[in-house]
Design a protein around this motif. Structure first.
Motif, PDB file in Angstrom:
ATOM      1  N   ARG A  29      43.620  40.440  37.587  1.00  0.00           N
ATOM      2  CA  ARG A  29      42.462  40.427  36.676  1.00  0.00           C
ATOM      3  C   ARG A  29      42.837  39.760  35.361  1.00  0.00           C
ATOM      4  O   ARG A  29      42.098  38.923  34.845  1.00  0.00           O
ATOM      5  CB  ARG A  29      41.999  41.859  36.404  1.00  0.00           C
ATOM      6  CG  ARG A  29      41.255  42.488  37.558  1.00  0.00           C
ATOM      7  CD  ARG A  29      40.745  43.874  37.121  1.00  0.00           C
ATOM      8  NE  ARG A  29      40.154  44.597  38.237  1.00  0.00           N
ATOM      9  CZ  ARG A  29      40.343  45.892  38.496  1.00  0.00           C
ATOM     10  NH1 ARG A  29      41.129  46.613  37.726  1.00  0.00           N
ATOM     11  NH2 ARG A  29      39.763  46.459  39.521  1.00  0.00           N
ATOM     12  N   GLU A  30      44.002  40.144  34.813  1.00  0.00           N
ATOM     13  CA  GLU A  30      44.442  39.576  33.532  1.00  0.00           C
ATOM     14  C   GLU A  30      44.640  38.073  33.624  1.00  0.00           C
ATOM     15  O   GLU A  30      44.370  37.348  32.672  1.00  0.00           O
ATOM     16  CB  GLU A  30      45.774  40.217  33.102  1.00  0.00           C
ATOM     17  CG  GLU A  30      45.641  41.639  32.592  1.00  0.00           C
ATOM     18  CD  GLU A  30      46.994  42.343  32.476  1.00  0.00           C
ATOM     19  OE1 GLU A  30      46.995  43.577  32.340  1.00  0.00           O
ATOM     20  OE2 GLU A  30      48.041  41.662  32.545  1.00  0.00           O
ATOM     21  N   LYS A  31      45.121  37.605  34.771  1.00  0.00           N
ATOM     22  CA  LYS A  31      45.379  36.171  34.957  1.00  0.00           C
ATOM     23  C   LYS A  31      44.120  35.414  35.387  1.00  0.00           C
ATOM     24  O   LYS A  31      44.171  34.229  35.696  1.00  0.00           O
ATOM     25  CB  LYS A  31      46.480  35.967  36.014  1.00  0.00           C
ATOM     26  CG  LYS A  31      47.830  36.544  35.636  1.00  0.00           C
ATOM     27  CD  LYS A  31      48.502  35.731  34.544  1.00  0.00           C
ATOM     28  CE  LYS A  31      49.847  36.318  34.171  1.00  0.00           C
ATOM     29  NZ  LYS A  31      50.466  35.608  33.038  1.00  0.00           N
ATOM     30  N   LYS A  32      42.990  36.121  35.459  1.00  0.00           N
ATOM     31  CA  LYS A  32      41.683  35.522  35.770  1.00  0.00           C
ATOM     32  C   LYS A  32      41.610  34.932  37.180  1.00  0.00           C
ATOM     33  O   LYS A  32      40.939  33.922  37.406  1.00  0.00           O
ATOM     34  CB  LYS A  32      41.315  34.422  34.743  1.00  0.00           C
ATOM     35  CG  LYS A  32      41.559  34.819  33.302  1.00  0.00           C
ATOM     36  CD  LYS A  32      40.382  35.575  32.731  1.00  0.00           C
ATOM     37  CE  LYS A  32      40.531  35.831  31.245  1.00  0.00           C
ATOM     38  NZ  LYS A  32      40.251  37.221  30.867  1.00  0.00           N
ATOM     39  N   ILE A  33      42.328  35.528  38.102  1.00  0.00           N
ATOM     40  CA  ILE A  33      42.255  35.060  39.495  1.00  0.00           C
ATOM     41  C   ILE A  33      41.627  36.111  40.406  1.00  0.00           C
ATOM     42  O   ILE A  33      41.454  35.859  41.601  1.00  0.00           O
ATOM     43  CB  ILE A  33      43.642  34.653  40.054  1.00  0.00           C
ATOM     44  CG1 ILE A  33      44.650  35.808  39.942  1.00  0.00           C
ATOM     45  CG2 ILE A  33      44.158  33.405  39.339  1.00  0.00           C
ATOM     46  CD1 ILE A  33      45.965  35.554  40.666  1.00  0.00           C
ATOM     47  N   ALA A  34      41.280  37.261  39.850  1.00  0.00           N
ATOM     48  CA  ALA A  34      40.786  38.353  40.703  1.00  0.00           C
ATOM     49  C   ALA A  34      39.511  37.947  41.435  1.00  0.00           C
ATOM     50  O   ALA A  34      39.390  38.160  42.646  1.00  0.00           O
ATOM     51  CB  ALA A  34      40.560  39.608  39.870  1.00  0.00           C
ATOM     52  N   GLY A  35      38.583  37.348  40.718  1.00  0.00           N
ATOM     53  CA  GLY A  35      37.302  36.993  41.328  1.00  0.00           C
ATOM     54  C   GLY A  35      37.426  35.851  42.315  1.00  0.00           C
ATOM     55  O   GLY A  35      36.785  35.842  43.373  1.00  0.00           O
ATOM     56  N   LYS A  36      38.237  34.853  41.973  1.00  0.00           N
ATOM     57  CA  LYS A  36      38.398  33.670  42.836  1.00  0.00           C
ATOM     58  C   LYS A  36      39.196  34.005  44.086  1.00  0.00           C
ATOM     59  O   LYS A  36      38.956  33.445  45.151  1.00  0.00           O
ATOM     60  CB  LYS A  36      39.113  32.548  42.058  1.00  0.00           C
ATOM     61  CG  LYS A  36      38.217  31.868  41.034  1.00  0.00           C
ATOM     62  CD  LYS A  36      38.923  30.726  40.337  1.00  0.00           C
ATOM     63  CE  LYS A  36      39.920  31.247  39.314  1.00  0.00           C
ATOM     64  NZ  LYS A  36      40.526  30.171  38.510  1.00  0.00           N
TER      65      LYS A  36
END
Ligand code: AMP
Ligand code: ZN
Length: 114
Positions: A73-80
């Protein structure tokens, strides 16, 4: 364990690019990243692989997994999307015999794995 690479990282005898640490686990960037995000998560207690985790220590596995989710989530890959890999023993390709989850993301993954 004396001659374990990841135990040396835990004891800070070998430097690592740490992204998270608490009393039970450490997460650090893989030295040879296979994706834009490639982080290893390890317990501070030495267990060679999943095969060696005793039943009474099973909570460490959920802690590692949920921390991987939080870092994703912090690295902004959770959604992708991201992939968590747990190589276990020789035929899986495990090279470091201190259990570790790989958190991989930031690019399109392929299947089946090699
Ligand atoms: P495995 O093949 O599942 O045992 O993965 C071992 C991983 O450890 C590989 O992805 C290596 O690139 C990584 N690795 C080895 N040495 C280091 C190190 N000193 N710091 C960070 N990652 C490392
Ligand atoms: Zn170790």
């Amino acid at each position: 364990m004396e001659d374990c690479l990841f135990c040396k990282i835990i004891k800070k005898k070998i430097p690592a690019s740490t992204v998270y640490e608490d009393e039970r686990i450490v997460a650090f960037n893989d030295i040879n990243p296979q994706a834009p995000v490639h982080i290893l998560l390890i317990p501070k207690e030495h267990y060679a692989s999943l095969n060696d985790i005793p039943e009474e220590k099973k909570d460490i596995l959920s802690h590692l997994l949920l921390k991987a989710r939080e870092i994703a989530r912090e690295k902004k890959i959770a959604g992708k999307g991201y992939r968590i890999v747990l190589n276990t023993a020789r035929e899986s390709g495990q090279e470091v015999f201190h259990i570790h989850f790989h958190l991989l993301g930031g690019r399109q993954m392929t299947w089946p794995p090699g």
